[in-house]
Design an enzyme around this catalytic site. Structure first.
Site, PDB file in Angstrom:
ATOM      1  N   ILE A   1       0.835  -1.217   0.000  1.00 40.86           N
ATOM      2  CA  ILE A   1       0.000   0.000   0.000  1.00 40.86           C
ATOM      3  C   ILE A   1       0.864   1.260   0.000  1.00 40.86           C
ATOM      4  CG2 ILE A   1      -0.285   0.276   2.526  1.00 40.86           C
ATOM      5  CD1 ILE A   1      -3.324   0.765   1.888  1.00 40.86           C
TER       6      ILE A   1
ATOM      7  N   ASN B   1      -2.434   1.720  15.806  1.00 39.70           N
ATOM      8  CA  ASN B   1      -2.897   1.350  17.154  1.00 39.70           C
ATOM      9  C   ASN B   1      -3.275   2.637  17.871  1.00 39.70           C
ATOM     10  OD1 ASN B   1      -0.567   2.455  18.683  1.00 39.70           O
ATOM     11  ND2 ASN B   1       0.554   0.850  17.595  1.00 39.70           N
TER      12      ASN B   1
ATOM     13  N   ASP C   1       1.496  -0.350   9.573  1.00 42.06           N
ATOM     14  CA  ASP C   1       1.798   0.861  10.359  1.00 42.06           C
ATOM     15  C   ASP C   1       3.288   1.173  10.253  1.00 42.06           C
ATOM     16  OD1 ASP C   1       1.046   1.717  13.887  1.00 42.06           O
ATOM     17  OD2 ASP C   1       1.443   2.957  12.119  1.00 42.06           O
TER      18      ASP C   1
ATOM     19  N   SER D   1      -6.965  -5.043  10.699  1.00 39.95           N
ATOM     20  CA  SER D   1      -7.115  -5.975  11.826  1.00 39.95           C
ATOM     21  C   SER D   1      -6.796  -7.434  11.526  1.00 39.95           C
ATOM     22  CB  SER D   1      -8.548  -5.925  12.420  1.00 39.95           C
ATOM     23  OG  SER D   1      -8.689  -4.800  13.256  1.00 39.95           O
TER      24      SER D   1
ATOM     25  N   GLY E   1      -4.009  -8.788  10.601  1.00 44.66           N
ATOM     26  CA  GLY E   1      -2.606  -9.180  10.856  1.00 44.66           C
ATOM     27  C   GLY E   1      -2.415  -9.386  12.348  1.00 44.66           C
TER      28      GLY E   1
ATOM     29  N   TYR F   1      -3.695  -8.074  14.786  1.00 46.69           N
ATOM     30  CA  TYR F   1      -4.911  -8.020  15.623  1.00 46.69           C
ATOM     31  C   TYR F   1      -5.785  -9.265  15.490  1.00 46.69           C
ATOM     32  CZ  TYR F   1      -4.149  -3.295  17.424  1.00 46.69           C
ATOM     33  OH  TYR F   1      -3.654  -2.191  18.083  1.00 46.69           O
TER      34      TYR F   1
HETATM   35  N1  APR Z   1       0.819  -3.019   2.338  1.00 51.30           N
HETATM   36  C1  APR Z   1      -0.420  -3.577   2.412  1.00 51.30           C
HETATM   37  N2  APR Z   1      -0.805  -4.415   3.384  1.00 51.30           N
HETATM   38  C2  APR Z   1       0.114  -4.720   4.327  1.00 51.30           C
HETATM   39  C3  APR Z   1       1.430  -4.174   4.334  1.00 51.30           C
HETATM   40  C4  APR Z   1       1.758  -3.284   3.281  1.00 51.30           C
HETATM   41  N3  APR Z   1       2.975  -2.709   3.195  1.00 51.30           N
HETATM   42  N4  APR Z   1       2.098  -4.679   5.425  1.00 51.30           N
HETATM   43  C5  APR Z   1       1.236  -5.504   6.054  1.00 51.30           C
HETATM   44  N5  APR Z   1       0.060  -5.545   5.400  1.00 51.30           N
HETATM   45  C6  APR Z   1      -1.157  -6.301   5.708  1.00 51.30           C
HETATM   46  C7  APR Z   1      -1.012  -7.552   6.542  1.00 51.30           C
HETATM   47  O1  APR Z   1      -0.625  -8.640   5.714  1.00 51.30           O
HETATM   48  C8  APR Z   1      -2.427  -7.691   7.080  1.00 51.30           C
HETATM   49  O2  APR Z   1      -3.213  -8.360   6.117  1.00 51.30           O
HETATM   50  O3  APR Z   1      -1.990  -5.455   6.489  1.00 51.30           O
HETATM   51  C9  APR Z   1      -2.936  -6.258   7.171  1.00 51.30           C
HETATM   52  C10 APR Z   1      -3.069  -5.740   8.594  1.00 51.30           C
HETATM   53  O4  APR Z   1      -1.994  -6.267   9.351  1.00 51.30           O
HETATM   54  P1  APR Z   1      -1.247  -5.374  10.478  1.00 51.30           P
HETATM   55  O5  APR Z   1      -0.394  -4.372   9.797  1.00 51.30           O
HETATM   56  O6  APR Z   1      -0.617  -6.332  11.423  1.00 51.30           O
HETATM   57  O7  APR Z   1      -2.415  -4.565  11.194  1.00 51.30           O
HETATM   58  P2  APR Z   1      -3.509  -5.053  12.258  1.00 51.30           P
HETATM   59  O8  APR Z   1      -3.805  -6.494  12.163  1.00 51.30           O
HETATM   60  O9  APR Z   1      -4.630  -4.058  12.102  1.00 51.30           O
HETATM   61  O10 APR Z   1      -2.770  -4.812  13.656  1.00 51.30           O
HETATM   62  C11 APR Z   1      -2.495  -3.483  14.020  1.00 51.30           C
HETATM   63  O11 APR Z   1      -0.201  -3.966  14.423  1.00 51.30           O
HETATM   64  O12 APR Z   1       1.484  -2.909  13.318  1.00 51.30           O
HETATM   65  C12 APR Z   1       0.774  -2.917  14.484  1.00 51.30           C
HETATM   66  O13 APR Z   1       0.827  -0.640  15.219  1.00 51.30           O
HETATM   67  C13 APR Z   1      -0.006  -1.647  14.655  1.00 51.30           C
HETATM   68  O14 APR Z   1      -0.584  -2.214  16.906  1.00 51.30           O
HETATM   69  C14 APR Z   1      -1.090  -2.128  15.582  1.00 51.30           C
HETATM   70  C15 APR Z   1      -1.388  -3.515  15.048  1.00 51.30           C
END
Ligand code: APR
Length: 188
Positions: A21, A34, A44, A133, A135, A137
């Protein structure tokens, strides 16, 4: 960018695509943040790495002026895009999966709804979402993708300002789940 699957919803194009992304040049990209807004791992971490320190500085300002105790789950705030291709980053906090009986689906829907409403209120024409959420979460993507797609489609009924809404999936499995889901929902 990998091959994309596009669907037309009135004057808005819905696009499901595999990729990073932080490479996308939509007006805004959405960060799965978060509550602290101080960065983290996953998308993030990628956004803050690629976007640079200006984004974190704006997040600190948002915390000071608007959300001293942290951004509640489901809410969305906007910062500049720093050195990203996207002009803006919309930060939203997804629900942590607790088994599905703690209101997770509604909280996740709020992330998409509030991010779309914020983009529209700023006059943005295009926005890209990660799979919020699903990943760290732990929200099962088999359920989360339906919430994401249905919420976006419901929001866009009768919408004519947002021209493009993208769902950017980071791996092949997630991409296939979203593609299949979009195909089924659009056919309904
Ligand atoms: N581009 C697109 N999607 C991505 C990228 C990227 N560069 N990196 C990771 N993802 C995808 C993951 O594969 C997952 O499907 O984003 C989705 C969400 O995963 P996370 O980033 O782990 O987010 P989330 O599950 O919402 O957890 C949020 O994780 O990184 C920390 O600070 C954040 O505490 C918060 C938590």
């Amino acid at each position: 960018m990998d091959e994309a699957l596009d669907f037309q919803l009135g004057s808005t194009t819905l696009r499901v695509v595999k990729g990073d992304i932080t490479e996308h040049e939509t007006d805004a990209i959405v960060n799965a943040a978060n509550a602290t807004l101080m960065g983290g791992g996953g998308v993030d971490g990628a956004i803050h790495r690629r976007g640079g320190p200006a984004i974190l500085e704006e997040c600190k300002q948002i915390r000071r002026t608007g959300w001293p105790d942290g951004l509640p789950t489901g809410k969305a705030v906007i910062t500049g895009g720093g050195t990203l291709k996207a002009r803006y980053v919309i930060h939203t906090v997804g629900p942590i999966w607790r088994g599905g009986r703690a209101g997770e689906a509604e909280l996740l829907a709020n992330c998409y709804r509030n991010s779309l409403a914020l983009a529209r209120s700023k006059g943005l024409k295009s926005i890209a979402f990660p799979s919020i959420s699903t990943g760290a979460y732990g929200y099962p993507i088999e359920e989360a993708h339906e919430v994401a797609l249905r919420t976006a489609i419901n929001f866009l009924e009768g919408e004519d300002r947002l021209r493009e809404v993208r769902f950017v999936l980071f791996n092949t499995r997630d991409h296939e789940i979203y593609e299949r889901g979009m195909t089924c929902i659009i056919k309904d």
